[in-house]
Design an enzyme around this catalytic site. Structure first.
Site, short mmCIF file in Angstrom:
data_model
loop_
_atom_site.label_atom_id
_atom_site.label_comp_id
_atom_site.label_asym_id
_atom_site.label_seq_id
_atom_site.Cartn_x
_atom_site.Cartn_y
_atom_site.Cartn_z
CG ASP A 291 -35.98 0.58 25.07
OD1 ASP A 291 -36.45 -0.79 25.17
OD2 ASP A 291 -35.97 0.88 24.03
CG ASP B 241 -39.39 -0.75 23.20
OD1 ASP B 241 -38.65 -0.15 22.74
OD2 ASP B 241 -38.88 -1.73 23.85
CG ASP C 2 -37.63 3.25 21.51
OD1 ASP C 2 -36.90 4.79 21.53
OD2 ASP C 2 -36.86 2.28 21.34
P1 8DG Z 1 -34.55 -4.50 25.49
O1 8DG Z 1 -34.98 -3.21 25.08
O2 8DG Z 1 -35.00 -4.93 26.74
O3 8DG Z 1 -33.20 -4.48 25.47
O4 8DG Z 1 -35.13 -5.46 24.45
P2 8DG Z 1 -36.28 -5.01 23.24
O5 8DG Z 1 -37.34 -4.36 23.81
O6 8DG Z 1 -36.37 -6.45 22.58
O7 8DG Z 1 -35.31 -4.29 21.94
P3 8DG Z 1 -35.52 -2.66 21.50
O8 8DG Z 1 -34.09 -2.40 21.21
O9 8DG Z 1 -36.18 -1.72 22.46
O10 8DG Z 1 -36.42 -3.09 20.20
C1 8DG Z 1 -37.86 -3.57 20.42
C2 8DG Z 1 -38.10 -4.07 18.89
O11 8DG Z 1 -38.46 -2.72 18.17
C3 8DG Z 1 -37.16 -4.94 18.26
O12 8DG Z 1 -37.69 -5.87 17.69
C4 8DG Z 1 -36.67 -3.71 16.99
C5 8DG Z 1 -38.09 -2.92 16.99
N1 8DG Z 1 -37.90 -1.66 16.09
C6 8DG Z 1 -38.57 -1.52 15.06
N2 8DG Z 1 -38.27 -0.35 14.29
C7 8DG Z 1 -37.31 0.11 15.29
C8 8DG Z 1 -37.21 1.63 15.25
O13 8DG Z 1 -37.24 2.23 14.41
N3 8DG Z 1 -36.43 1.96 16.22
C9 8DG Z 1 -35.98 1.21 17.69
N4 8DG Z 1 -35.33 1.53 18.50
N5 8DG Z 1 -36.71 -0.20 17.57
C10 8DG Z 1 -37.36 -0.61 16.49
O14 8DG Z 1 -39.10 -2.64 14.30
MN MN Z 2 -36.79 -2.44 24.54
MN MN Z 3 -36.75 0.24 22.10
#
Ligand code: 8DG
Ligand code: MN
Ligand code: MN
Length: 362
Positions: free
Chosen positions: A206, A208, A286
């Site tokens: 995703d 962020d 996100d």
């Molecule tokens: P990716 O998307 O490429 O798989 O890797 P990422 O960007 O490291 O993972 P992510 O699932 O998008 O999460 C990014 C960071 O956000 C991770 O350290 C966890 C953190 N996070 C929070 N709170 C929340 C929340 O409420 N929802 C989500 N989805 N992630 C959160 O600290």
């Molecule tokens: Mn992510």
């Molecule tokens: Mn995320």
């Protein structure tokens, strides 16, 4: 093992993110192998061994040299017998039989398809579906006795969109769209790319973003307005908004694995070139909007990686007697909250040298 077989490859200072880890994953397809094993435990609701394999991956990924013999892993932390067995197999035979068996296992395959990573909390339902003999999306969708919740319906409906990884270039183009929408609503707002792309990853599941306003309290209306703006632009395919439940009086938070209480939304936006919708494909996004005085903590938390955050928090607790989460840093001895306006401030409070986001890819 004699040191001669443990060839040490010096880590280059150049290049960020993934390139640092290539030296290892090239030799050790075990790096991916561990993820298969972790997932399989996840699908079986066994959090302990699942975390153990993810932790082992992090340790191996963080090494500045490539593992070429089992002896070289002797003094490394977090590598238990099951991990070492896999490393040994891969080093000796160039493959892991356990992993290959899993990859062809019907249960693993089914869960991989039906319990998609992007959509939370499917494991229990996945179990039910599997026991009922359902093996594919269409099996599930055509079984009318099954009730899917809104998140699951979305997952199935948009599976084509969210299952293809987002590239760094696609993340950049989305960034200008989000920038535009946010500034159209609140010109003084700040937008930062966070998560994996902030750590320099080439691909992600995703994108962020963290957004906030310079005026405390103004951030409350920010996300709802941005969502309306994206809707108007016609790029919003799905939106799940959660209003803030953040309350400084509830801190410090003693739940170790808690996420955070800031306003946030999970979106599926259609902005990238692809096979769907007449050439416009969607992806998961996100957005989180903390109040500006919580910004540094939220940015540090959302930048990840999850494993890095876990380790940093446990370091704060065990070594420093402090509680760190996405909202705040609390000093238990002094019984006070420590203020921070940048991530650097937080590292300084913890008595740690600052680490760039690309160094947090544990
Ligand atoms: P990716 O998307 O490429 O798989 O890797 P990422 O960007 O490291 O993972 P992510 O699932 O998008 O999460 C990014 C960071 O956000 C991770 O350290 C966890 C953190 N996070 C929070 N709170 C929340 C929340 O409420 N929802 C989500 N989805 N992630 C959160 O600290
Ligand atoms: Mn992510
Ligand atoms: Mn995320």
């Amino acid at each position: 093992c004699s040191m001669s077989c443990c060839k040490v490859t010096e880590k280059s200072d150049e290049g960020v993110g993934g390139s640092d880890f290539c030296s290892l994953s090239g030799v050790l397809y075990g790096s991916d192998a561990f993820e298969v094993l972790a997932e399989s435990y996840e699908f079986n609701n066994m959090e302990g061994p699942c975390l153990a394999f993810r932790r082992a991956t992090s340790v191996l990924k963080s090494l500045p040299w490539a593992v070429r013999c089992l002896g070289a892993t002797q003094d490394l932390p977090c590598l238990g017998q099951p991990t070492k067995k896999v490393i040994e197999e891969v080093l000796q035979c160039g493959r892991s039989f356990e992993v290959e068996e899993l990859l062809s296992d019907e249960r693993y395959q089914t869960f991989k398809v039906t319990v998609h990573k992007c959509v939370w909390g499917w494991t229990k339902d996945g179990e039910k579906w599997f026991c009922r003999g359902l093996r594919s999306f269409s099996d599930i969708l055509t079984d009318h006795s099954i009730h899917l919740n809104r998140m699951q319906q979305t997952g199935f409906l948009h599976h084509g969109d969210i299952s293809r990884a987002v590239s760094a270039a696609e993340a950049r183009s989305l960034r200008s769209i989000i920038d535009g929408a946010v500034h159209c609503v609140t010109p003084a707002a700040t937008v930062a790319l966070t998560g994996g792309f902030h750590r320099g990853k080439e691909f992600g599941h995703d994108v962020d973003f963290i957004v906030t306003t310079p005026e405390l309290g103004e951030e409350e209306s920010l996300l709802p307005n941005v969502i309306d703006e994206l809707k108007e632009q016609g790029i919003l395919l799905y939106c799940n908004y959660q209003a803030s439940t953040f309350d400084m009086r509830k801190l410090p938070n003693h739940h170790f694995e808690a996420m955070d209480d800031f306003a946030k939304c999970f979106l599926i936006c259609g902005w990238r070139a692809g096979r769907w919708r007449g050439g416009l494909e969607g992806g998961a996004v996100d957005l989180v909007s903390p109040p500006v005085d919580r910004y540094a903590f939220a940015l540090l938390g959302w930048t990840g990686s999850r494993q890095f955050e876990r380790d940093l928090r446990s370091f704060a607790r065990v070594e420093r007697g402090m509680i760190l989460d996405n909202h705040a840093l609390y000093d238990k001895k002094k019984k006070e909250f420590l203020a921070a306006s940048t991530e650097k401030d937080i590292f300084a409070h913890l008595g740690l040298e600052y680490m760039e986001p690309w160094q947090r890819n544990a």
